[in-house]
Scaffold this motif. Structure first.
Motif, mmCIF file in Angstrom:
data_model
loop_
_atom_site.group_PDB
_atom_site.id
_atom_site.type_symbol
_atom_site.label_atom_id
_atom_site.label_comp_id
_atom_site.label_asym_id
_atom_site.label_seq_id
_atom_site.Cartn_x
_atom_site.Cartn_y
_atom_site.Cartn_z
ATOM 1 N N ASP A 165 22.315 30.207 42.908
ATOM 2 C CA ASP A 165 22.360 29.585 44.231
ATOM 3 C C ASP A 165 21.021 28.948 44.566
ATOM 4 O O ASP A 165 20.953 27.804 45.020
ATOM 5 C CB ASP A 165 22.720 30.655 45.271
ATOM 6 N N VAL A 166 19.933 29.676 44.308
ATOM 7 C CA VAL A 166 18.598 29.150 44.617
ATOM 8 C C VAL A 166 18.299 27.930 43.750
ATOM 9 O O VAL A 166 17.783 26.920 44.230
ATOM 10 C CB VAL A 166 17.528 30.247 44.401
ATOM 11 N N ARG A 206 20.153 24.908 45.003
ATOM 12 C CA ARG A 206 19.709 24.377 46.292
ATOM 13 C C ARG A 206 18.297 23.808 46.225
ATOM 14 O O ARG A 206 17.878 23.089 47.129
ATOM 15 C CB ARG A 206 19.782 25.466 47.351
ATOM 16 N N THR A 207 17.550 24.157 45.170
ATOM 17 C CA THR A 207 16.190 23.640 45.069
ATOM 18 C C THR A 207 16.049 22.606 43.956
ATOM 19 O O THR A 207 14.956 22.354 43.475
ATOM 20 C CB THR A 207 15.206 24.798 44.796
ATOM 21 N N ARG A 258 14.717 38.110 46.470
ATOM 22 C CA ARG A 258 14.996 36.749 46.938
ATOM 23 C C ARG A 258 13.744 35.885 46.864
ATOM 24 O O ARG A 258 13.787 34.747 46.386
ATOM 25 C CB ARG A 258 15.494 36.814 48.385
ATOM 26 N N VAL A 270 13.089 32.522 44.485
ATOM 27 C CA VAL A 270 12.673 31.207 44.987
ATOM 28 C C VAL A 270 11.402 30.753 44.277
ATOM 29 O O VAL A 270 11.276 29.595 43.858
ATOM 30 C CB VAL A 270 12.451 31.270 46.521
#
Lengths: 126, 327
Positions: B167-168, B171-172, B315, B319
């Motif tokens: 997911d990270v 999204r990045t 988390r 990131v």
């Protein structure tokens, strides 16, 4: 809180921010009472206009999702303990639902197909 | 509440003995006069008299509270130990209680029995004797403190390598602007800061007529303490990591994306490894944490190490790992 914006997307940036904050509240990554970054911090980090962020925060406050207090950063409001009123549902959800129904029509979906699609999406979310 | 204690109560023997000595000194002066010197101003002259019970609060109740805090801190230390480490923090209460007992010896001495005004004269020799003796005994007891390793628990916790979070990473990805925010601001830290600032302001108010310089100094200290109110705030963006402090957002740390060489989740003991909470140096790195025992350790290309405290270290690490991968 992780916020991503796609400047090439048709959706306005403030709506992208709003949607992601709502999603993270829904899946528990943002909890009631948790402070959000300040308008300036979020705008600086994303290199966008701070009025864009302020607009997103104001809209979320108007929807009861964020709460503001003088001198403090915006915080996630407590979740509703009962559903919203019929009037509020009709004013916020129905227009968007009608828009979706129109889009589904233009994609060639029948009412039944659209209904199945909605049920599938709800099952995935659960 | 505690279950089985991880440290023996007898390590507190020196502090409890000093507390007992204070009680003995107070009781030996019984019956107390109605009014005694309780405050000394410039030059050691008496500037206020009051009830002897004021001294009981200052010289017994407060130290008793300190002994309780020391007990809790030592238990916290013992529970976090993975190998026997000398708990030097446990010696602080011996020094403080030696001071209180020395003051009790002065306050409940002849001046109290006679109820006469006196010039304040700190009993340095008595304090040194008590401090050296109690700290010495404290060192011996700490060295003899038993400790048994728990079976299956490694001596040093292994750092957790963080794999990519889908997911990270999604999204990045390149072409998107993104930013990750988190903060660490435990309620007890805010309460301590508020209480300490309020105490300083009250002290400044009371001291204003006696010494304006000290009053202004205390007020400035209160203002400085409020600067750190609000905890630590971490921001990760495509540029790198920024760490800010307090309501003013004072920047403490900035690590560019290109500087990050390694990111792992690291388990630590705030007291044993860093001697407390806040901005600390220990284990060869600078730590920035206000709670918990897990954080993200960042190793830079220059070999510098930083530990960022986090309530969601997995988390934050994901990131930072995504940020490093983009570089």
């Amino acid at each position: 809180m992780l916020i991503t914006i796609d400047e090439s997307a048709p959706e306005p940036i403030y709506r992208q921010i709003m949607q992601q904050i709502k999603e993270q509240i829904r899946d528990g990554r943002l909890k009631s009472g948790e402070p959000l970054p300040s308008v300036r911090d979020l705008a600086d980090a994303l290199a966008i206009n701070l009025h864009t962020v302020r607009h997103a925060y104001d809209r979320l406050r108007d929807q009861g999702i964020l709460r503001f207090r003088l001198g403090q950063r915006a915080k996630v409001a407590a979740l509703r303990d009962r559903p919203a009123s019929r009037e509020e549902i009709e004013s916020t959800l129905l227009p968007r639902l009608r828009e979706l129904i129109t889009d589904a029509f233009h994609l060639g979906l029948t009412a039944k197909q659209f209904q199945n699609l909605v049920e599938e999406a709800l099952e995935q979310e659960e | 509440m505690f279950g089985r204690l991880h440290h023996p109560v007898w390590v507190h023997l020196p502090a409890l003995s000093l507390l007992g000595a204070t009680v003995f000194l107070m009781l030996s002066a019984w019956p107390w006069p109605e009014s005694i010197p309780v405050h000394f101003g410039r030059g050691g002259r008496v500037d206020r008299t009051g009830s002897p019970w004021e001294l009981v609060i200052a010289l017994f109740i407060l130290p008793l509270g300190f002994v309780v805090i020391s007990f809790l801190a030592d238990e916290h230390w013992a529970r976090r130990e993975r190998r026997k480490r000398f708990n030097w923090i446990s010696l602080i209460d011996e020094v403080i209680l030696s001071n209180m007992t020395a003051l009790a010896a002065f306050s409940f001495g002849d001046e109290l029995r006679q109820g006469t005004a006196a010039r304040f004269s700190y009993p340095w020799l008595l304090f040194l004797i008590l401090a050296v003796g109690s700290v010495g005994l404290g060192v011996v007891l700490e060295l003899r403190r038993p400790w048994r390793p728990e079976p299956g628990v490694p001596e040093e916790p292994e750092d957790l390598q963080v794999s990519g979070d889908a997911d990270v990473l999604a999204r990045t990805r390149e072409g998107r602007k993104w930013a990750y925010f988190e903060s660490q601001n435990p309620l007890w830290i805010s309460a301590v800061i508020l209480l300490a600032s309020l105490s300083l302001l009250v002290g400044a108010w009371n001291t204003w007529n006696h010494s304006r310089v000290i009053a202004i100094f205390m007020a400035c200290m209160a203002a400085l303490m409020m600067l750190v109110f609000g905890g630590f705030r971490s921001t990760v963006s495509s540029e790198g990591l920024k760490l800010r402090l307090g309501i003013l957002g004072i920047r403490l740390l900035r690590i560019e994306r290109s500087e990050i060489r390694e990111v792992v989740v690291h388990q630590f003991s705030p007291l044993a490894d860093f001697g407390g909470w806040g901005i600390r140096r220990g284990k060869g790195m600078w730590g920035y944490f206000l709670g918990g025992n897990r954080g993200v350790k960042i190793v830079t290309a220059a070999g510098k190490k930083y530990l960022i405290g986090s309530d969601t270290p997995d988390r934050l690490a994901a990131v930072l790992q995504a940020l490093k991968a983009r570089g």
